[in-house]
Write a protein that holds these residues in place. Structure first.
Motif, short mmCIF file in Angstrom:
data_model
loop_
_atom_site.label_atom_id
_atom_site.label_comp_id
_atom_site.label_asym_id
_atom_site.label_seq_id
_atom_site.Cartn_x
_atom_site.Cartn_y
_atom_site.Cartn_z
N TYR A 159 0.92 -1.09 0.04
CA TYR A 159 0.15 -0.42 0.19
C TYR A 159 0.98 1.47 -0.13
CZ TYR A 159 -3.18 3.82 2.13
OH TYR A 159 -3.56 4.81 2.15
N LEU A 187 -8.65 -1.90 -0.88
CA LEU A 187 -7.14 -2.14 -0.80
C LEU A 187 -7.01 -3.68 -0.58
CD1 LEU A 187 -6.55 0.62 1.78
CD2 LEU A 187 -6.58 1.13 -1.32
N THR A 210 -7.38 6.65 0.45
CA THR A 210 -7.58 5.76 -0.53
C THR A 210 -8.46 6.64 -2.56
OG1 THR A 210 -8.48 3.54 -2.11
CG2 THR A 210 -9.66 4.22 -0.44
N GLU A 211 -8.25 6.90 -3.34
CA GLU A 211 -8.68 7.58 -4.38
C GLU A 211 -10.06 6.43 -5.11
OE1 GLU A 211 -6.80 9.61 -6.84
OE2 GLU A 211 -6.19 10.85 -5.11
N HIS A 226 -11.83 7.09 2.37
CA HIS A 226 -10.53 7.00 3.17
C HIS A 226 -11.56 4.73 3.51
CE1 HIS A 226 -9.25 10.63 4.88
NE2 HIS A 226 -8.12 10.16 5.00
N ASP A 248 -15.72 2.85 4.26
CA ASP A 248 -15.37 3.54 3.93
C ASP A 248 -15.44 4.46 4.17
OD1 ASP A 248 -13.57 2.21 1.50
OD2 ASP A 248 -14.72 2.20 0.40
#
Length: 88
Positions: A10, A35, A58-59, A68, A86
């Motif tokens: 990551y 992820l 995270t996108e 996130h 999320d």
């Protein structure tokens, strides 16, 4: 933990020719969610930090850029951290 030595870490740059784990580092596998399959470098984390959940930027989560993904250690299998959802 040998199976973890093949994953992508990551936060590694997408154009990194070797985005895998490095010797001497400690990792946790992220399970499910955006992820899934990535390795989180937890080298130097305290025991307390290793027992808490984390919100990783995270996108590719439900909230897009600025969002996130939350992960927490799996009970009985601390080498794997399960997705909890999320957040913005």
């Amino acid at each position: 933990m040998d199976e973890l030595m093949r994953g992508r870490v990551y936060g590694a740059d997408h154009d990194d020719p070797d985005p895998g784990p490095r010797p001497g580092r400690v990792y946790r596998e992220l399970v499910a969610g955006p992820l899934d399959g990535l390795l989180l470098d937890v080298t130097g984390w305290t025991e307390r930090q290793l027992q808490e959940s984390v919100a990783l930027p995270t996108e590719i989560g439900a909230y897009g850029a600025g969002g996130h993904a939350q992960y927490a250690p799996r009970i009985g299998e601390p080498g794997r951290w399960d997705w909890r959802g999320d957040t913005p």
